[in-house]
Scaffold this motif. Structure first.
Motif, PDB file in Angstrom:
ATOM      1  N   LEU A 149     -10.944 -46.431  -9.295  1.00 44.02           N
ATOM      2  CA  LEU A 149     -12.187 -46.622  -8.649  1.00 44.02           C
ATOM      3  C   LEU A 149     -12.049 -47.920  -7.807  1.00 44.02           C
ATOM      4  O   LEU A 149     -12.119 -47.584  -6.640  1.00 44.02           O
ATOM      5  N   PHE A 150     -11.268 -48.727  -7.938  1.00 45.50           N
ATOM      6  CA  PHE A 150     -11.017 -50.216  -7.268  1.00 45.50           C
ATOM      7  C   PHE A 150      -9.887 -49.765  -5.925  1.00 45.50           C
ATOM      8  O   PHE A 150     -10.074 -50.103  -4.915  1.00 45.50           O
ATOM      9  N   ASP A 151      -9.185 -48.701  -6.371  1.00 47.97           N
ATOM     10  CA  ASP A 151      -8.150 -48.040  -5.304  1.00 47.97           C
ATOM     11  C   ASP A 151      -9.043 -47.531  -4.320  1.00 47.97           C
ATOM     12  O   ASP A 151      -8.840 -47.527  -3.191  1.00 47.97           O
ATOM     13  N   ALA A 152     -10.215 -46.687  -4.523  1.00 49.70           N
ATOM     14  CA  ALA A 152     -10.627 -45.904  -3.889  1.00 49.70           C
ATOM     15  C   ALA A 152     -11.526 -46.701  -2.707  1.00 49.70           C
ATOM     16  O   ALA A 152     -11.944 -46.903  -1.566  1.00 49.70           O
ATOM     17  N   PHE A 153     -12.349 -47.953  -3.373  1.00 52.76           N
ATOM     18  CA  PHE A 153     -13.107 -49.036  -3.003  1.00 52.76           C
ATOM     19  C   PHE A 153     -11.888 -49.516  -1.776  1.00 52.76           C
ATOM     20  O   PHE A 153     -12.622 -49.832  -0.529  1.00 52.76           O
ATOM     21  N   TYR A 155      -8.938 -48.422  -0.404  1.00 50.10           N
ATOM     22  CA  TYR A 155      -8.025 -47.663   0.685  1.00 50.10           C
ATOM     23  C   TYR A 155      -9.291 -47.307   1.675  1.00 50.10           C
ATOM     24  O   TYR A 155      -8.560 -47.103   2.795  1.00 50.10           O
ATOM     25  N   TYR A 156     -10.311 -46.911   1.250  1.00 46.92           N
ATOM     26  CA  TYR A 156     -11.157 -46.518   2.109  1.00 46.92           C
ATOM     27  C   TYR A 156     -12.520 -47.096   2.483  1.00 46.92           C
ATOM     28  O   TYR A 156     -13.423 -46.956   3.174  1.00 46.92           O
ATOM     29  N   PHE A 157     -12.464 -48.593   2.307  1.00 45.89           N
ATOM     30  CA  PHE A 157     -13.288 -49.386   2.996  1.00 45.89           C
ATOM     31  C   PHE A 157     -14.714 -49.210   2.594  1.00 45.89           C
ATOM     32  O   PHE A 157     -15.672 -49.052   3.121  1.00 45.89           O
ATOM     33  N   THR A 158     -14.955 -48.820   1.328  1.00 50.72           N
ATOM     34  CA  THR A 158     -16.394 -48.465   0.623  1.00 50.72           C
ATOM     35  C   THR A 158     -16.476 -49.185  -0.555  1.00 50.72           C
ATOM     36  O   THR A 158     -15.820 -49.906  -1.083  1.00 50.72           O
ATOM     37  N   TYR A 159     -17.790 -49.092  -1.044  1.00 47.39           N
ATOM     38  CA  TYR A 159     -18.195 -49.752  -2.205  1.00 47.39           C
ATOM     39  C   TYR A 159     -19.270 -49.132  -2.917  1.00 47.39           C
ATOM     40  O   TYR A 159     -20.054 -48.099  -2.307  1.00 47.39           O
ATOM     41  N   PHE A 160     -19.962 -49.441  -4.083  1.00 46.59           N
ATOM     42  CA  PHE A 160     -21.146 -49.276  -4.547  1.00 46.59           C
ATOM     43  C   PHE A 160     -22.087 -50.088  -4.577  1.00 46.59           C
ATOM     44  O   PHE A 160     -21.740 -51.171  -5.077  1.00 46.59           O
ATOM     45  N   PRO A 161     -23.410 -49.731  -4.363  1.00 47.27           N
ATOM     46  CA  PRO A 161     -24.263 -50.874  -4.673  1.00 47.27           C
ATOM     47  C   PRO A 161     -24.621 -50.979  -5.928  1.00 47.27           C
ATOM     48  O   PRO A 161     -24.600 -49.757  -6.667  1.00 47.27           O
ATOM     49  N   PRO A 162     -25.175 -52.070  -6.561  1.00 45.77           N
ATOM     50  CA  PRO A 162     -25.288 -52.060  -8.119  1.00 45.77           C
ATOM     51  C   PRO A 162     -26.215 -50.992  -8.777  1.00 45.77           C
ATOM     52  O   PRO A 162     -25.935 -50.767  -9.777  1.00 45.77           O
ATOM     53  N   HIS A 163     -27.221 -50.467  -7.988  1.00 41.71           N
ATOM     54  CA  HIS A 163     -28.294 -49.851  -8.868  1.00 41.71           C
ATOM     55  C   HIS A 163     -27.543 -48.149  -8.820  1.00 41.71           C
ATOM     56  O   HIS A 163     -28.257 -47.446  -9.406  1.00 41.71           O
ATOM     57  N   VAL A 164     -26.435 -48.028  -8.273  1.00 40.31           N
ATOM     58  CA  VAL A 164     -25.571 -46.615  -8.469  1.00 40.31           C
ATOM     59  C   VAL A 164     -25.444 -46.448  -9.791  1.00 40.31           C
ATOM     60  O   VAL A 164     -25.669 -45.380 -10.472  1.00 40.31           O
ATOM     61  N   TYR A 165     -24.997 -47.770 -10.577  1.00 37.32           N
ATOM     62  CA  TYR A 165     -24.544 -47.579 -11.926  1.00 37.32           C
ATOM     63  C   TYR A 165     -25.564 -47.462 -12.945  1.00 37.32           C
ATOM     64  O   TYR A 165     -26.641 -48.097 -12.906  1.00 37.32           O
ATOM     65  N   LEU A 166     -25.403 -46.852 -14.129  1.00 38.37           N
ATOM     66  CA  LEU A 166     -26.026 -46.906 -15.441  1.00 38.37           C
ATOM     67  C   LEU A 166     -25.017 -47.003 -16.440  1.00 38.37           C
ATOM     68  O   LEU A 166     -24.054 -46.240 -16.444  1.00 38.37           O
ATOM     69  N   ALA A 167     -25.217 -48.084 -17.210  1.00 43.44           N
ATOM     70  CA  ALA A 167     -24.197 -48.395 -18.168  1.00 43.44           C
ATOM     71  C   ALA A 167     -24.875 -48.602 -19.605  1.00 43.44           C
ATOM     72  O   ALA A 167     -25.976 -48.982 -19.770  1.00 43.44           O
ATOM     73  N   ILE A 252      -5.101 -54.047  -3.159  1.00 40.41           N
ATOM     74  CA  ILE A 252      -5.843 -53.890  -1.830  1.00 40.41           C
ATOM     75  C   ILE A 252      -7.308 -53.981  -1.655  1.00 40.41           C
ATOM     76  O   ILE A 252      -7.696 -54.550  -0.576  1.00 40.41           O
ATOM     77  N   PHE A 253      -7.956 -54.000  -2.758  1.00 45.74           N
ATOM     78  CA  PHE A 253      -9.454 -54.298  -2.434  1.00 45.74           C
ATOM     79  C   PHE A 253      -9.673 -55.896  -2.326  1.00 45.74           C
ATOM     80  O   PHE A 253     -10.411 -56.264  -1.553  1.00 45.74           O
ATOM     81  N   VAL A 254      -9.113 -56.420  -3.120  1.00 45.70           N
ATOM     82  CA  VAL A 254      -8.797 -57.912  -3.123  1.00 45.70           C
ATOM     83  C   VAL A 254      -8.518 -58.312  -1.815  1.00 45.70           C
ATOM     84  O   VAL A 254      -8.981 -59.044  -0.911  1.00 45.70           O
ATOM     85  N   ARG A 255      -7.390 -57.857  -1.036  1.00 45.90           N
ATOM     86  CA  ARG A 255      -6.696 -58.254   0.230  1.00 45.90           C
ATOM     87  C   ARG A 255      -7.764 -57.695   1.335  1.00 45.90           C
ATOM     88  O   ARG A 255      -8.078 -58.602   2.104  1.00 45.90           O
ATOM     89  N   GLN A 256      -8.573 -56.883   1.120  1.00 47.30           N
ATOM     90  CA  GLN A 256      -9.561 -56.238   2.036  1.00 47.30           C
ATOM     91  C   GLN A 256     -10.675 -57.452   2.014  1.00 47.30           C
ATOM     92  O   GLN A 256     -11.139 -57.865   3.324  1.00 47.30           O
ATOM     93  N   ALA A 257     -11.283 -58.070   0.843  1.00 44.40           N
ATOM     94  CA  ALA A 257     -12.115 -58.926   0.757  1.00 44.40           C
ATOM     95  C   ALA A 257     -11.650 -60.324   1.568  1.00 44.40           C
ATOM     96  O   ALA A 257     -12.422 -60.919   2.244  1.00 44.40           O
ATOM     97  N   ARG A 258     -10.346 -60.562   1.301  1.00 51.11           N
ATOM     98  CA  ARG A 258      -9.864 -61.711   1.749  1.00 51.11           C
ATOM     99  C   ARG A 258      -9.930 -61.788   3.305  1.00 51.11           C
ATOM    100  O   ARG A 258     -10.472 -62.626   4.265  1.00 51.11           O
ATOM    101  N   ARG A 259      -9.502 -60.549   4.022  1.00 51.90           N
ATOM    102  CA  ARG A 259      -9.503 -60.359   5.401  1.00 51.90           C
ATOM    103  C   ARG A 259     -10.826 -60.341   6.041  1.00 51.90           C
ATOM    104  O   ARG A 259     -11.133 -60.955   6.898  1.00 51.90           O
TER     105      ARG A 259
END
Length: 302
Positions: A149-153, A155-167, A252-259
């Protein structure tokens, strides 16, 4: 399907949007829920508006004690401290759940013996009321573990808002509490723990949530110098979790956040860039950034 779901809503001066948020809870097809609304010191009509909803005893109104640190993370922790549910749903006080959100995700989790579910999401524009559902995102499928999931975040410059999740409560208890010292990316920090503790992530295409944009600042927003330092701290923690769980450094998700942070603060806060040079030195290169962005646009994700 009798599982109790605890819905946790932190709020601060959201009297205008809170009723629609609570209505989206009340309209759930899965009716076995409790909703904890935790106020962060509102000075508007929040408490008055809540009185009508409190006639439904599934709603509970809690106030952050004055000796507790102000902020969304603290309010969510107060919610967790009082939660009785088998599953946990986080929701901000200006966002909305589709009527079948809880039902669809509960069924999917139980059928797949899983602990974390996601769904589609979209944007609700304040003022115009315009709604746009993102129908095609690279995160819209099942992931066998959190790093996919983090790979997808990343590589494709996307994310999920918190209320998407049910845990499940089991995963929430493994993940612990929100970091109350963070004022930026506290949700990213927290849900990285949830995702890595969940194993498989189930996607539910038959439901969605709405994220409100253009309605003013949220109680977790803080782009002050302190907030920027909080952002750096949160992403450093996420980076460390990825190394611990998957033996991957500077994902890559962390690198994107740094940039992204560097591009926002380099001109206004050069002293912070210099102070955290080690953090920013590992950011995504310009070439890599534009290649990834072009790829995401070609695939229709941006």
């Amino acid at each position: 399907m009798q599982n109790l779901v605890t819905i946790i809503i932190p709020t601060f001066n959201r009297a205008e949007t809170l009723p629609k948020t609570l209505k989206s809870v009340q309209n759930q097809s899965h009716q076995n829920w409790e909703c904890l609304v935790i106020d962060d010191g509102s000075e508007d009509q929040t408490e008055k508006i809540l009185q009508e909803f409190l006639k439904d005893n599934r709603f509970r109104f809690l106030k952050r004690p004055e000796d507790r640190k102000k902020g969304a993370a603290t309010c969510r922790n107060i919610g967790l401290e009082n939660a009785q549910g088998d599953y946990i749903q986080f929701l901000d006080s200006d966002d909305l759940l589709a009527p079948n959100k809880l039902e669809v995700q509960l069924i999917a989790l139980q059928e797949n013996n899983a602990h974390l579910a996601t769904c589609k999401w979209g944007v609700l524009r304040s003022g115009s009321g315009e709604v746009h559902i993102y129908d095609k995102l690279p995160t819209y499928h099942e992931f066998e573990d959190g790093i996919r999931l983090f790979d997808a975040f990343g590589y494709y410059f996307t994310y999920f808002p918190p209320h998407v999740y049910l845990a499940s409560r089991e995963v929430i208890e493994k993940s612990g509490y929100w970091n109350e010292e963070l004022t930026l990316n506290d949700d990213g920090d927290y849900f990285s723990k949830v995702i890595f503790n969940s194993g498989r992530v189930i996607f539910c295409a038959a439901t969605h949530v709405l994220y409100r944009r253009g309605g003013g600042e949220r109680i977790s927003s803080d782009y002050s110098e302190y907030g920027i330092q909080s952002f750096i701290q949160s992403w450093s923690s996420i980076d460390e979790r990825i190394r611990e769980n998957y033996d991957i450094s500077n994902h890559i998700f962390v690198r994107q956040a740094r940039r992204n942070l560097y591009s926002k603060i380099a001109d206004k806060h050069p002293q912070l860039v210099e102070r955290h040079q080690d953090f920013f030195d590992k950011r995504m290169s310009t070439i890599e950034y534009f290649l990834r962005k072009a790829n995401a646009k070609i695939k229709g994700y941006l």
